[in-house]
Each structure stands twice: as C-alpha cells, then as structure tokens.
Design a protein around this motif. Structure first.
Motif, PDB file in Angstrom:
ATOM      1  N   ILE A 459       0.820  -1.209   0.000  1.00 57.21           N
ATOM      2  CA  ILE A 459       0.000   0.000   0.000  1.00 57.21           C
ATOM      3  C   ILE A 459       0.857   1.264   0.000  1.00 57.21           C
ATOM      4  N   SER A 460       2.112   1.164   0.452  1.00 57.91           N
ATOM      5  CA  SER A 460       2.971   2.360   0.469  1.00 57.91           C
ATOM      6  C   SER A 460       3.323   2.829  -0.935  1.00 57.91           C
ATOM      7  N   ASN A 461       3.029   2.021  -1.959  1.00 58.20           N
ATOM      8  CA  ASN A 461       3.282   2.436  -3.341  1.00 58.20           C
ATOM      9  C   ASN A 461       2.146   3.271  -3.922  1.00 58.20           C
ATOM     10  N   ILE A 462       1.148   3.567  -3.124  1.00 55.32           N
ATOM     11  CA  ILE A 462       0.021   4.359  -3.617  1.00 55.32           C
ATOM     12  C   ILE A 462       0.469   5.750  -4.048  1.00 55.32           C
ATOM     13  N   GLY A 463       1.557   6.249  -3.450  1.00 50.24           N
ATOM     14  CA  GLY A 463       2.052   7.579  -3.801  1.00 50.24           C
ATOM     15  C   GLY A 463       2.453   7.678  -5.257  1.00 50.24           C
ATOM     16  N   TYR A 464       3.129   6.644  -5.792  1.00 47.09           N
ATOM     17  CA  TYR A 464       3.516   6.660  -7.198  1.00 47.09           C
ATOM     18  C   TYR A 464       2.284   6.767  -8.095  1.00 47.09           C
ATOM     19  N   MET A 465       1.258   6.012  -7.759  1.00 50.54           N
ATOM     20  CA  MET A 465       0.076   5.949  -8.616  1.00 50.54           C
ATOM     21  C   MET A 465      -0.691   7.273  -8.594  1.00 50.54           C
ATOM     22  N   VAL A 466      -0.932   7.783  -7.388  1.00 48.10           N
ATOM     23  CA  VAL A 466      -1.709   9.029  -7.269  1.00 48.10           C
ATOM     24  C   VAL A 466      -0.948  10.199  -7.887  1.00 48.10           C
ATOM     25  N   LEU A 467       0.334  10.316  -7.588  1.00 45.66           N
ATOM     26  CA  LEU A 467       1.097  11.460  -8.095  1.00 45.66           C
ATOM     27  C   LEU A 467       1.360  11.339  -9.592  1.00 45.66           C
ATOM     28  N   GLY A 468       1.422  10.120 -10.115  1.00 49.68           N
ATOM     29  CA  GLY A 468       1.538   9.953 -11.562  1.00 49.68           C
ATOM     30  C   GLY A 468       0.309  10.485 -12.276  1.00 49.68           C
ATOM     31  N   ILE A 469      -0.880  10.148 -11.757  1.00 44.70           N
ATOM     32  CA  ILE A 469      -2.125  10.658 -12.343  1.00 44.70           C
ATOM     33  C   ILE A 469      -2.195  12.178 -12.182  1.00 44.70           C
ATOM     34  N   LEU A 470      -1.787  12.667 -11.009  1.00 42.45           N
ATOM     35  CA  LEU A 470      -1.832  14.112 -10.772  1.00 42.45           C
ATOM     36  C   LEU A 470      -0.932  14.859 -11.747  1.00 42.45           C
ATOM     37  N   PHE A 502       5.766  14.008 -21.540  1.00 40.77           N
ATOM     38  CA  PHE A 502       5.299  14.330 -20.186  1.00 40.77           C
ATOM     39  C   PHE A 502       4.175  13.382 -19.766  1.00 40.77           C
ATOM     40  N   TYR A 503       3.228  13.139 -20.652  1.00 41.47           N
ATOM     41  CA  TYR A 503       2.171  12.177 -20.348  1.00 41.47           C
ATOM     42  C   TYR A 503       2.767  10.796 -20.066  1.00 41.47           C
ATOM     43  N   ALA A 504       3.759  10.411 -20.877  1.00 45.39           N
ATOM     44  CA  ALA A 504       4.391   9.106 -20.688  1.00 45.39           C
ATOM     45  C   ALA A 504       5.112   9.036 -19.334  1.00 45.39           C
ATOM     46  N   MET A 505       5.703  10.154 -18.905  1.00 43.73           N
ATOM     47  CA  MET A 505       6.356  10.177 -17.599  1.00 43.73           C
ATOM     48  C   MET A 505       5.351   9.942 -16.477  1.00 43.73           C
ATOM     49  N   GLY A 506       4.217  10.631 -16.528  1.00 49.68           N
ATOM     50  CA  GLY A 506       3.190  10.422 -15.512  1.00 49.68           C
ATOM     51  C   GLY A 506       2.663   8.995 -15.526  1.00 49.68           C
ATOM     52  N   LEU A 507       2.443   8.457 -16.730  1.00 48.61           N
ATOM     53  CA  LEU A 507       1.967   7.077 -16.833  1.00 48.61           C
ATOM     54  C   LEU A 507       3.003   6.098 -16.302  1.00 48.61           C
ATOM     55  N   ALA A 508       4.279   6.326 -16.617  1.00 50.97           N
ATOM     56  CA  ALA A 508       5.334   5.442 -16.128  1.00 50.97           C
ATOM     57  C   ALA A 508       5.420   5.473 -14.602  1.00 50.97           C
ATOM     58  N   LEU A 509       5.222   6.654 -13.999  1.00 51.14           N
ATOM     59  CA  LEU A 509       5.222   6.752 -12.538  1.00 51.14           C
ATOM     60  C   LEU A 509       4.050   5.971 -11.950  1.00 51.14           C
ATOM     61  N   PHE A 510       2.893   6.056 -12.596  1.00 49.13           N
ATOM     62  CA  PHE A 510       1.712   5.305 -12.154  1.00 49.13           C
ATOM     63  C   PHE A 510       1.979   3.803 -12.229  1.00 49.13           C
ATOM     64  N   VAL A 511       2.507   3.345 -13.351  1.00 53.86           N
ATOM     65  CA  VAL A 511       2.763   1.913 -13.529  1.00 53.86           C
ATOM     66  C   VAL A 511       3.882   1.444 -12.604  1.00 53.86           C
ATOM     67  N   GLY A 513       4.254   2.350  -9.604  1.00 48.96           N
ATOM     68  CA  GLY A 513       3.561   2.029  -8.359  1.00 48.96           C
ATOM     69  C   GLY A 513       2.938   0.647  -8.404  1.00 48.96           C
ATOM     70  N   ILE A 514       2.328   0.292  -9.530  1.00 51.99           N
ATOM     71  CA  ILE A 514       1.730  -1.042  -9.673  1.00 51.99           C
ATOM     72  C   ILE A 514       2.808  -2.117  -9.644  1.00 51.99           C
ATOM     73  N   MET A 515       3.884  -1.898 -10.406  1.00 51.80           N
ATOM     74  CA  MET A 515       4.940  -2.906 -10.485  1.00 51.80           C
ATOM     75  C   MET A 515       5.660  -3.075  -9.139  1.00 51.80           C
ATOM     76  N   HIS A 753       9.336   4.639  -0.328  1.00 51.35           N
ATOM     77  CA  HIS A 753       8.280   4.702  -1.339  1.00 51.35           C
ATOM     78  C   HIS A 753       7.573   6.054  -1.313  1.00 51.35           C
ATOM     79  N   PHE A 754       7.172   6.478  -0.134  1.00 53.71           N
ATOM     80  CA  PHE A 754       6.436   7.747  -0.032  1.00 53.71           C
ATOM     81  C   PHE A 754       7.310   8.930  -0.443  1.00 53.71           C
ATOM     82  N   LEU A 755       8.528   8.992   0.089  1.00 51.22           N
ATOM     83  CA  LEU A 755       9.384  10.148  -0.183  1.00 51.22           C
ATOM     84  C   LEU A 755       9.848  10.171  -1.637  1.00 51.22           C
ATOM     85  N   SER A 756      10.208   9.024  -2.191  1.00 46.08           N
ATOM     86  CA  SER A 756      10.677   9.003  -3.580  1.00 46.08           C
ATOM     87  C   SER A 756       9.548   9.333  -4.549  1.00 46.08           C
ATOM     88  N   ALA A 757       8.313   8.937  -4.208  1.00 44.40           N
ATOM     89  CA  ALA A 757       7.180   9.314  -5.064  1.00 44.40           C
ATOM     90  C   ALA A 757       7.030  10.832  -5.101  1.00 44.40           C
TER      91      ALA A 757
END
Length: 785
Positions: A459-470, A502-511, A513-515, A753-757
């Motif tokens: 669950i600590s990887n949620i930061g990557y996913m949320v901030l990637g979408i943001l 830029f869109y690809a960067m946000g998507l990669a950050l989101f993914v 988090g999943i990976m 996870h939180f800080l690096s996100a």
C-alpha cells in the motif's frame, strides 16, 4: 496318486522348516531380545551395556499434568573407543499417542554424527491427571558390547504466554518445542519473535498445530507447518483463524549452515553445537492501527493533490490578471495626429507578424527528411537555435510524441498482466506451503491483510500511482492553456510544447507504483525486475524530455526509445542471472562503445553517419593536418565537446569500476548508470541555461527543484539502508530486518516509497517549468545545447 500328493506336501513342509531355521540362526537377521526389563524412575540416569541378544526395556509411569512433558536424553558412553556404525544402537519410545525412534550415534543429513540425542515427547490429547505408561526400548544388532546411558525427566513450563521472554538452548539432536494457546477474547493474531546473539548455527523455527507427531526433525519440520530459517532474527505471525486454538512452537538447529549461508559449512567435530535463543510473543497490531495508517497514506497523497489544486487556481488567477493588464496597456490611446490612432498604437506595440522568420521553417516533414544537404546547413551551424531544430510541423511532432503514451500503455498492459498472475501464484504457494523462506519480507514489520503477508509494503506504493495521475492532469491543463494561444504565436515563440513524453512520464510513474506493489507481494530473486523495469523507463523518459526541449525534430521515436530501454532491461536480467567475468568483459565493451556512439550522435546533432564518405573525410582531414598543423582547429561546439568528454570519463569510470569489482547487484548497478547520466545531463542543461546563456529560471523551477532535493536526500538514505537482500539467503536477509518506524505500520523502505514518489513528482514539475522564462522569446533567439 494319493501317496504322491502326501510326499509332495511333506517335502514342502520340510523345506519350509529348514529355511525358517536358517533364517533364525543367521546373526544378521536375528532380532535382539529383551532379557532386562527395568522399572525406571524419572530423574535417574541409567548406564547399561547392550549387545545383539541383550537389550533393555525401561518402563516409566507418567502422571500427566497440564503444562508438562517428558524429556528423554540418550547417549553412548566412550563412543570413540568401540562402536561400529554398521550396527547402531536403536532407541524406540512408545507412548499412548505416538512412537518415536532414533539411532545412536545419530547420523545427520550432512554426514555429521552425534553420540547424544534428546527428545521431548508429545503430550497433546492425553487426559490430565492420569497415569500413563511410557516404554523405552534400547537394542542393537552389534555383537560387541555397547555402553549407553538414558535419562528421563518431567519438564514443566511447557506452555508459553504473551508478553514473557524465554531463553532456551537447542542443538541439532536436541530440538525444543513449546505450546501456545490463544487466550479467550484474544486478537486474531499474535507475533512470535526470536532473537539470538550467535550469527552462526543455522536454525529453524516452525509453527504447527498442537497435535502429534511433533515435526522436530531437521528433515521433516517443514511438513504441514509454517517455518523460517534464521541466524539471529526471526518473526512469525500466528493467525488464530488459520490454526487450532493451541499450537506448538518448534525450534531446531540444522546440522550444517548450507540453508543459511549457501555454503557446505559443516559443524566441526568437537563443537558443542549449542545455540542460545530468546523468544517472546506479542499481540499483533489492532485494526485501528491499519485504519490510521491507511488514512495517513491517503492524507499524504491528498496533500499533494490539494497543493496542486491551489497552485492551478493561483496560476489561473494570475494569468487572468496579467491578460487584463495587457489588454489595458494595448488599448488605443487617443492622439491628435490626423486620426492615425491605430497606426500609433501598432507602432508602440509590434505584432507577432513583425518577428523575423523564414517560411522554410514550416517545410513538410517528409520533404525535409529527403533533403540531407538542407539539414546539414541548418543543423551544423555554429550558432544553432531552436528554430533550426523545430522545422517540422507541430502537428506532426505532436503525433510523434503522443506515440510514447500509446506505446507505453500497450507495454504496461502486456507487462503487468503476467506479473500480477505470477505474484498471486507466489502468494498462494506461500500460504499453502508455509515456507516463509520463499519471499524476502521485513518480517519485523510485516503487516498481514487478507492473503497479503506484507500489506504495508504494497500500500505504500500508492504515492507513485496518485502522483503519476496528478502529474498527467497538471500537464493536460498546462497543454490546454498553451493551445488557447494563437497558432502563429505557438509556432514561433518559446520551447515547442509537445507533451507526449510528459504524459508518458506520468503514466510510467503510475505503472511503477503497480509494479513495485506487485514486487512487494513476494519480493525475491525471481521477480526483482518487476520493481526495476519502469525505473529504467522513467530515467530514459526524463533524459529524452530534457533533450527534446531544444531538439524536437531529432529526438528519438517512441519505438526506438522503448526498444533501447527493453535492451537495457534484458541486459540487467542477464547480468543478475549470469554475473560472471566473461559477462562483465562483454558488457563493458559494448557499454563503452555505445557511450562513444551516442556522444558522436549528440555532438553532430544526428547528422553523423558511418559510411564511405566519412572514411574519405577522415582520411582527407588527416592529410590536411599533416601538411599544415594550423588546420587542426578547435571544436565547433567547445562547451558541448567538454561536457561530452566529462560524460565519457564518468561512464568509462563506471565501466572500469564494474569490470574490476563485479558488483553482485547488477540491476542496481545499471540503475546507477541511468541515474548518473540523467543527473549529468540535467546539471549540464542548468549550467548552459543559467551560466553560459544567462537565461533565468522561473520561481516554480526553484521551488519544485528545492522540494525535490529536500525529499530525495532522506529518501535515498532510507533506500541504501536495506532491510532485506534477496542476493543473500533468507536467514541472512532476516538479519537486516528492523521494526516499524511510523505508526507501528510502515518501515524504512515504505518511507522510501512515499518520499521518492514525492521527489519524482517534484522533479517532474521542475522539468515541466524549466523553460517557462522563454514563453515569449522567439525561437530564433533560443540557443540549442
């Protein structure tokens, strides 16, 4: 005929009798007898002699009480003087519920012999306060006299409770077990902690239902139980809903250290082989801790979202105010000049059409692609400007860079589906087998939820996913605002706004988090690439985005970029699986060759080709220099040349470091190379912008740059302080485990996870705003570097 049948039966009977006599007279087949029956007493030590025809039967009467068990110790006397391993002494213990047996000397799986063996008998299911018979048979097939000893005693304090520390001593032939019973109205789970000051003697702790037989042998302890191997630290969660109300906690010491150190280090002869252990049981954390931790994770991400909303509102209000001021400044001013008000206004405020430009800037991309000579003229000038590198139509480039997003979506789907399937299979195997050596968790801070053994690390990887979408949302609003400007202004002013990467960067950050979440479902040697694959992609996309800012026409196509990144990921996997000297030599050769090739391509802005004309040009240049050394001129782009030399020196240094030291964690080594080159190029970009060309940085870049540094520093500190290490054995990895540090739920790696996100998000924003000072600058005045 009748007489013949009788004779046949008589012959068969005689043969059977003779064979039976021969079998009974054979010394190797003769069963030992029990001429000596001893009415034994608990607490007494008996020393006797035994031979093939002289066995012993010790009979005990055990008054069974709660919280007690019988402990038996047997051993050979002066073993080194007489006995042969061909005829060991056999000890058979018979009780109401089970039968146990062992040999003296005891030959372990590693080939090590132990002349003394101890066992604690199983007591579960026996009626309390009843007298139960226990018999111990000692026999041997040896013709020689065997001296042995036997001692039986009643041990109390069999059960253990929550909150009490216990110290025990265990040897390979003297396992220990204790019973734990869940108290009434207790929590759903408790945690067993084991600690030892001895970083040797590979050991194993197991949890089994409180029933016979007890799996206390080194070869059978894993049968139907949950277990871990350990050297100094271990922690197991005992779930109330997965086991019976009472469980046995079984401690064993392995005869060698192979399972814990991957080496055939057999315990030396004469070593006492005694391991001191301390263990205790604590209540598992309450549900409220889970709730507060989840709220904290959501709150952390929500803080970024709230800050982004406030920022967008402030920027919107500021833009609206700036536009109103521009309208007031550009409004017609009445003058007395023969009614020429409009002319006067236009004279003071030249329009965008007055900016000098060349219509050839909008040449068709396909036509330009065939005109190599024209490209050489524009791209090999000494003073190269962005206008020279942005000649292709923006619609064409926009479609080109949007392919990054589309390709990455396809890659992510095809990559993620088998990953999710595989890690769920790992988790299912772990739950069914009980083998907790399968996954490399931080067991001292492992928070179970449902079927997940380390829910906190997932669950600590949620930061990557949320901030990637943001970040994607912020980029979209920014792109929408830029598209609201007149087309002519968009084509001539500022850095070209192609947001596909830029869109690809946000998507990669989101993914990512999943990976990363999938990897932490069951982190191990077999799935490490799940966590690192998209880190390489993020590093590559960031580098490409910086390069794209001033080289939009020649930046890599999406398929070329992702194929290159795929090759990097393949090399990383091969390096982990086959980390040999031959691999390092081959890798270093091609790595340095690639660095030289890319340096040449960057220096000549993609106009360098390895063909016949190149060789002729080099030959002609060498002849010219030999005839006149003054023709050996300085580089056309001295600053770029110096940077590329420095970058090559750093990469050559990394290559030599790798081939000399051969780091075991090759995946991290590759990631370090990626981060190093990204950092070098980013510093070069900032230095060229601020120092060489005196361009300024907008406040947003300073703010987000400082925020990213403030987050990266502690994040990297938590990252390098490993809490697990899948390159080592599970037992060695557990020595690195540490307790939770935040809310009794998150450990140091979760904080990473939180800080690096947040650090990645702020770094993305710093790059997003890095050239905002050039929004109103003609591209013919923006230098390329």
């Amino acid at each position: 005929m009748l007489v013949l049948e009788v004779w046949k039966k008589l012959v068969i009977l005689i043969v059977f009798i003779l064979l039976h006599l021969a079998e009974t007279q054979s010394p190797s087949k003769q069963h030992p007898g029990f001429p000596n029956i001893v009415e034994a007493v608990f607490g007494e030590t008996y020393e006797e002699n035994s031979t093939r025809n002289h066995g012993f039967l010790f009979e005990y009467s055990y008054n069974h009480t709660y919280n007690s068990a019988v402990y038996i110790t047997t051993g050979l006397i002066n073993k080194e003087k007489n006995y042969s391993n061909d005829f060991p002494t056999q000890v058979v213990v018979r009780q109401e519920l089970a039968i146990q047996s062992w040999d003296l000397p005891s030959l372990m799986q590693s080939g090590v012999e132990f002349s003394q063996v101890s066992r604690k008998l199983c007591a579960t299911g026996q009626n309390i306060n009843t007298t139960l018979p226990i018999s111990i048979e000692v026999t041997t097939f040896s013709e020689r006299l065997i001296e042995f000893s036997i001692h039986a005693e009643i041990q109390v304090n069999l059960t253990v409770s929550i909150g009490t520390d216990y110290t025990i001593f265990v040897t390979p032939t003297s396992p220990q077990y204790y019973q734990f019973t869940f108290p009434k109205n207790s929590t759903q789970a408790v945690t067993l902690y084991v600690n030892s000051s001895q970083n040797y003697y590979c050991s194993r702790v197991a949890i089994q239902s409180a029933e016979c037989p007890i799996q206390d042998l080194t070869g059978s302890v894993e049968t139907g139980v949950t277990f871990q191997t350990f050297l100094q630290k271990a922690a197991l969660i005992i779930n109330n809903n997965r086991v019976s109300k009472a469980v046995y906690i079984v401690f064993t010491v392995m005869p060698n250290d192979q399972l814990c150190s991957s080496q055939e280090r057999t315990i030396p002869i004469g070593d006492p082989k005694v391991k001191e252990m301390e263990f205790w049981i604590e209540d598992h954390i309450e549900e409220t801790v889970y709730i507060f931790a989840l709220l904290a994770a959501v709150g952390y991400c929500s803080a970024y979202c709230l800050a982004a909303v406030l920022y967008l509102l402030i920027i919107k209000l500021w833009e609206r105010r700036r536009k109103s001021q521009e309208i007031e400044m550009n409004s017609p001013v009445p003058t007395i000049s023969n009614g020429n008000t409009e002319a006067s206004a236009s004279a003071g405020n030249p329009s965008i059409n007055d900016i000098n430009h060349d219509d050839s800037l909008l040449l068709d991309a396909d036509t330009l692609a065939d005109q190599d000579e024209i490209k050489d003229v524009y791209r090999l000038k000494k003073n190269l400007m962005v206008a020279d590198m942005a000649r292709k139509p923006s619609t064409h480039l926009r479609k080109k860079y949007m392919l990054y997003v589309r390709n990455l979506i396809s890659i992510s789907i095809f990559y993620a589906l088998p990953v999710i399937q595989l890690v769920l299979a790992y988790q299912k195997y772990l739950n069914l087998s009980g083998n907790e050596d399968t996954c490399y968790y931080n067991f001292l801070c492992s928070r179970h939820l449902g079927g997940l053994h380390s829910f906190n690390s997932v669950i600590s990887n949620i930061g990557y996913m949320v901030l990637g979408i943001l970040f994607i949302i912020i980029t979209h609003f920014r792109f929408r605002d830029s598209m609201s400007k007149p087309e002519e202004e968009r084509e001539r002013l500022g850095i070209p706004q192609h947001v596909g990467i830029f869109y690809a960067m946000g998507l990669a950050l989101f993914v990512e988090g999943i990976m990363s979440g999938c990897y932490h479902v069951c982190p191990s040697y077999n799935n490490f690439q799940f966590d690192t694959a998209f880190m390489y992609i993020l590093g590559g996309l960031l580098t490409l985005r910086l390069f794209q800012s001033r080289h939009p026409d020649i930046n890599a196509n999406a398929h070329t970029a992702f194929i290159s990144l795929a090759i990097i990921i393949i090399i990383a996997v091969v390096g982990v699986l086959f980390n040999s000297s031959v691999f390092w030599y081959v890798f270093t050769f091609f790595y340095l060759l690639s660095v030289i090739y890319l340096s040449i391509k960057i220096y000549y802005v993609g106009r360098f080709k390895f063909d016949k004309a190149l060789m002729q040009s080099i030959k002609h240049h060498i002849v010219s220099v030999r005839s006149d050394k003054k023709k050996c001129s300085a580089p056309t782009y001295p600053v770029k040349f110096g940077f590329l030399l420095f970058m090559n020196a750093c990469n050559w240094g990394m290559g030599l470091y790798g081939v000399i030291t051969k780091p075991a964690d090759f995946a991290t080594f590759m990631l370090e190379i990626t981060i190093m080159n990204l950092a070098l190029y980013f510093m070069f970009y900032i230095a060229m912008k601020r120092i060489v060309h005196k361009e300024r940085l907008v406040p947003q870049t300073y703010i987000f740059g400082l925020l990213s540094i403030a987050l990266w520093v502690p994040a990297l500190w938590y990252f390098i302080n490993n809490l697990t290490d899948w390159q080592k054995t599970p037992a060695q990895s557990r020595n690195l485990n540490a307790p939770c540090i935040v809310l009794d739920f998150f450990d140091g790696h979760d904080i990473w996870h939180f800080l690096s996100a947040g650090a990645m998000f702020c770094s993305f924003l710093a790059i997003l705003f890095i050239d905002d000072d050039l929004k109103d600058t003609p591209r013919t005045e923006i230098p390329v570097f």
